[in-house]
Design a protein around this motif. Structure first.
Motif, PDB file in Angstrom:
ATOM      1  N   ILE A  10      20.533  30.486  24.681  1.00  0.00           N
ATOM      2  CA  ILE A  10      21.119  31.822  24.797  1.00  0.00           C
ATOM      3  C   ILE A  10      20.693  32.563  23.535  1.00  0.00           C
ATOM      4  N   LYS A  11      19.903  33.629  23.750  1.00  0.00           N
ATOM      5  CA  LYS A  11      19.167  34.271  22.657  1.00  0.00           C
ATOM      6  C   LYS A  11      20.067  35.219  21.844  1.00  0.00           C
ATOM      7  N   PRO A  12      19.533  35.700  20.699  1.00  0.00           N
ATOM      8  CA  PRO A  12      20.374  36.520  19.798  1.00  0.00           C
ATOM      9  C   PRO A  12      20.968  37.774  20.441  1.00  0.00           C
ATOM     10  N   PHE A  50       8.851  26.284  17.574  1.00  0.00           N
ATOM     11  CA  PHE A  50       9.376  26.200  18.938  1.00  0.00           C
ATOM     12  C   PHE A  50       8.462  26.934  19.915  1.00  0.00           C
ATOM     13  N   TYR A  51       7.962  28.099  19.495  1.00  0.00           N
ATOM     14  CA  TYR A  51       7.133  28.929  20.378  1.00  0.00           C
ATOM     15  C   TYR A  51       5.645  28.779  20.063  1.00  0.00           C
ATOM     16  N   ALA A  52       5.232  27.626  19.522  1.00  0.00           N
ATOM     17  CA  ALA A  52       3.834  27.423  19.098  1.00  0.00           C
ATOM     18  C   ALA A  52       2.841  27.727  20.220  1.00  0.00           C
ATOM     19  N   VAL A  53       3.230  27.453  21.457  1.00  0.00           N
ATOM     20  CA  VAL A  53       2.329  27.684  22.593  1.00  0.00           C
ATOM     21  C   VAL A  53       1.975  29.175  22.737  1.00  0.00           C
ATOM     22  N   HIS A  54       2.818  30.054  22.199  1.00  0.00           N
ATOM     23  CA  HIS A  54       2.567  31.501  22.303  1.00  0.00           C
ATOM     24  C   HIS A  54       1.874  32.080  21.063  1.00  0.00           C
ATOM     25  N   ARG A  55       1.578  31.217  20.065  1.00  0.00           N
ATOM     26  CA  ARG A  55       0.910  31.710  18.854  1.00  0.00           C
ATOM     27  C   ARG A  55      -0.403  32.401  19.236  1.00  0.00           C
ATOM     28  N   PRO A  58      -0.054  38.738  21.710  1.00  0.00           N
ATOM     29  CA  PRO A  58       0.321  39.994  21.044  1.00  0.00           C
ATOM     30  C   PRO A  58       1.809  40.085  20.720  1.00  0.00           C
ATOM     31  N   PHE A  59       2.642  39.412  21.487  1.00  0.00           N
ATOM     32  CA  PHE A  59       4.089  39.527  21.274  1.00  0.00           C
ATOM     33  C   PHE A  59       4.646  38.446  20.348  1.00  0.00           C
ATOM     34  N   PHE A  60       3.786  37.570  19.805  1.00  0.00           N
ATOM     35  CA  PHE A  60       4.286  36.400  19.071  1.00  0.00           C
ATOM     36  C   PHE A  60       5.120  36.782  17.843  1.00  0.00           C
ATOM     37  N   SER A  62       6.641  39.521  17.051  1.00  0.00           N
ATOM     38  CA  SER A  62       7.870  40.200  17.438  1.00  0.00           C
ATOM     39  C   SER A  62       8.880  39.213  18.040  1.00  0.00           C
ATOM     40  N   LEU A  63       8.375  38.273  18.834  1.00  0.00           N
ATOM     41  CA  LEU A  63       9.242  37.245  19.422  1.00  0.00           C
ATOM     42  C   LEU A  63       9.902  36.406  18.321  1.00  0.00           C
ATOM     43  N   VAL A  64       9.114  36.024  17.317  1.00  0.00           N
ATOM     44  CA  VAL A  64       9.660  35.235  16.209  1.00  0.00           C
ATOM     45  C   VAL A  64      10.697  36.059  15.431  1.00  0.00           C
ATOM     46  N   ALA A  92      13.184  36.272  36.499  1.00  0.00           N
ATOM     47  CA  ALA A  92      11.887  36.576  35.874  1.00  0.00           C
ATOM     48  C   ALA A  92      12.050  36.983  34.409  1.00  0.00           C
ATOM     49  N   THR A  93      10.978  36.756  33.633  1.00  0.00           N
ATOM     50  CA  THR A  93      10.978  37.084  32.193  1.00  0.00           C
ATOM     51  C   THR A  93      11.422  38.524  31.946  1.00  0.00           C
ATOM     52  N   ASP A  94      10.882  39.442  32.750  1.00  0.00           N
ATOM     53  CA  ASP A  94      11.226  40.867  32.608  1.00  0.00           C
ATOM     54  C   ASP A  94      12.441  41.163  33.485  1.00  0.00           C
ATOM     55  N   ILE A 103      20.627  35.604  35.783  1.00  0.00           N
ATOM     56  CA  ILE A 103      21.188  35.840  34.444  1.00  0.00           C
ATOM     57  C   ILE A 103      20.448  36.976  33.733  1.00  0.00           C
ATOM     58  N   ARG A 104      19.134  37.009  33.876  1.00  0.00           N
ATOM     59  CA  ARG A 104      18.402  38.091  33.198  1.00  0.00           C
ATOM     60  C   ARG A 104      18.672  39.444  33.862  1.00  0.00           C
ATOM     61  N   ALA A 105      18.812  39.464  35.185  1.00  0.00           N
ATOM     62  CA  ALA A 105      19.156  40.730  35.852  1.00  0.00           C
ATOM     63  C   ALA A 105      20.520  41.219  35.364  1.00  0.00           C
ATOM     64  N   SER A 110      15.499  43.596  27.941  1.00  0.00           N
ATOM     65  CA  SER A 110      14.064  43.898  28.044  1.00  0.00           C
ATOM     66  C   SER A 110      13.300  42.582  28.164  1.00  0.00           C
ATOM     67  N   LYS A 111      11.986  42.708  28.323  1.00  0.00           N
ATOM     68  CA  LYS A 111      11.140  41.518  28.452  1.00  0.00           C
ATOM     69  C   LYS A 111      11.279  40.607  27.236  1.00  0.00           C
ATOM     70  N   GLU A 112      11.445  41.195  26.057  1.00  0.00           N
ATOM     71  CA  GLU A 112      11.607  40.377  24.854  1.00  0.00           C
ATOM     72  C   GLU A 112      13.074  39.986  24.650  1.00  0.00           C
ATOM     73  N   ARG A 113      13.953  40.961  24.698  1.00  0.00           N
ATOM     74  CA  ARG A 113      15.392  40.692  24.503  1.00  0.00           C
ATOM     75  C   ARG A 113      15.969  40.316  25.876  1.00  0.00           C
ATOM     76  N   ASN A 114      15.576  39.101  26.311  1.00  0.00           N
ATOM     77  CA  ASN A 114      15.851  38.747  27.709  1.00  0.00           C
ATOM     78  C   ASN A 114      16.913  37.654  27.870  1.00  0.00           C
ATOM     79  N   ALA A 115      17.832  37.595  26.917  1.00  0.00           N
ATOM     80  CA  ALA A 115      19.102  36.853  27.046  1.00  0.00           C
ATOM     81  C   ALA A 115      19.014  35.335  26.988  1.00  0.00           C
ATOM     82  N   ILE A 116      17.993  34.762  27.635  1.00  0.00           N
ATOM     83  CA  ILE A 116      18.004  33.305  27.773  1.00  0.00           C
ATOM     84  C   ILE A 116      16.586  32.767  27.907  1.00  0.00           C
ATOM     85  N   HIS A 117      16.369  31.595  27.359  1.00  0.00           N
ATOM     86  CA  HIS A 117      15.115  30.845  27.517  1.00  0.00           C
ATOM     87  C   HIS A 117      15.414  29.603  28.339  1.00  0.00           C
ATOM     88  N   ALA A 118      14.425  29.186  29.132  1.00  0.00           N
ATOM     89  CA  ALA A 118      14.527  27.905  29.844  1.00  0.00           C
ATOM     90  C   ALA A 118      13.206  27.167  29.762  1.00  0.00           C
TER      91      ALA A 118
HETATM   92  P1  CMP Z   1      10.955  32.771  26.933  1.00  0.00           P
HETATM   93  O1  CMP Z   1      11.315  32.202  28.256  1.00  0.00           O
HETATM   94  O2  CMP Z   1      11.818  32.451  25.789  1.00  0.00           O
HETATM   95  O3  CMP Z   1       9.459  32.358  26.562  1.00  0.00           O
HETATM   96  C1  CMP Z   1       8.640  33.151  25.725  1.00  0.00           C
HETATM   97  C2  CMP Z   1       9.238  34.469  25.416  1.00  0.00           C
HETATM   98  O4  CMP Z   1       8.328  35.438  24.963  1.00  0.00           O
HETATM   99  C3  CMP Z   1       9.809  35.077  26.682  1.00  0.00           C
HETATM  100  O5  CMP Z   1      10.946  34.378  27.092  1.00  0.00           O
HETATM  101  C4  CMP Z   1      10.029  36.507  26.244  1.00  0.00           C
HETATM  102  O6  CMP Z   1      11.212  36.662  25.469  1.00  0.00           O
HETATM  103  C5  CMP Z   1       8.825  36.690  25.350  1.00  0.00           C
HETATM  104  N1  CMP Z   1       7.760  37.378  26.065  1.00  0.00           N
HETATM  105  C6  CMP Z   1       6.971  36.897  27.029  1.00  0.00           C
HETATM  106  N2  CMP Z   1       6.097  37.814  27.434  1.00  0.00           N
HETATM  107  C7  CMP Z   1       6.323  38.908  26.688  1.00  0.00           C
HETATM  108  C8  CMP Z   1       5.738  40.187  26.616  1.00  0.00           C
HETATM  109  N3  CMP Z   1       4.712  40.528  27.398  1.00  0.00           N
HETATM  110  N4  CMP Z   1       6.236  41.053  25.735  1.00  0.00           N
HETATM  111  C9  CMP Z   1       7.263  40.689  24.931  1.00  0.00           C
HETATM  112  N5  CMP Z   1       7.858  39.476  24.940  1.00  0.00           N
HETATM  113  C10 CMP Z   1       7.395  38.611  25.816  1.00  0.00           C
END
Ligand code: CMP
Length: 139
Positions: A10-12, A50-55, A58-60, A62-64, A92-94, A103-105, A110-118
């Motif tokens: 459950i995200k910040p 934790f998010y090394a796979v996304h390094r 473009p959003f890395f 900001s996500l961190v 969906a992520t967005d 839960i995200r709906a 937003s796509k970044e501030r999306n409440a929860i990771h799984a």
């Molecule tokens: P999460 O399921 O935690 O996995 C990676 C996270 O990166 C994702 O949820 C979003 O919070 C974020 N994310 C993925 N794609 C984008 C994007 N296009 N723009 C911003 N954040 C993103």
């Protein structure tokens, strides 16, 4: 498939706005059992690991920044087909694309501030549970 474990965070945004309890109740109502729960304040190194796979994406950065901006609640969850079911339940992520009632709906901004990771696979679920609950004997 039998009983599985997966990891949720459950995200910040959701934790900071007092929605953690509602989200946990939602998860329990969907048949997930809480195996372990821990509040964590990630530092930059931890969030990057934790998010090394996304390094490199473009959003890395900001996500961190976002994931280190406040407390999160990490959850190890168990139920039949937990990995796939949790992804359905969170949506969906967005949030604009998340199915109604997910839960995200309901809670994401937003796509970044999306409440929860799984976790997105059983292998990643094992790795992500170990990341937050290493050395903890899970119930
Ligand atoms: P999460 O399921 O935690 O996995 C990676 C996270 O990166 C994702 O949820 C979003 O919070 C974020 N994310 C993925 N794609 C984008 C994007 N296009 N723009 C911003 N954040 C993103």
């Amino acid at each position: 498939m039998g009983s599985e474990r997966t990891l949720a965070i459950i995200k910040p945004d959701a934790f900071g706005s007092g929605r953690a309890g509602k989200i946990v109740a939602h998860l329990e109502s969907e048949g997930f059992r809480l195996v372990a729960a821990r509040t964590v304040r990630l530092n930059q190194e931890g969030a990057e690991a934790f998010y090394a796979v996304h390094r490199g994406k473009p959003f890395f950065a900001s996500l961190v920044d976002f994931m280190t901006s406040g407390t999160v609640l990490t959850l190890a969850l168990e139920r039949k087909d937990a990995v796939a079911r949790l992804r359905e339940v969170i949506g969906a992520t967005d949030p604009a694309e998340a199915a109604p009632g997910t839960i995200r709906a309901l809670y994401a901004e937003s796509k970044e501030r999306n409440a929860i990771h799984a976790s997105d696979s059983l292998d990643n679920a094992r790795a992500e549970i170990a990341f937050f609950f290493a050395g903890v004997e899970l119930a």
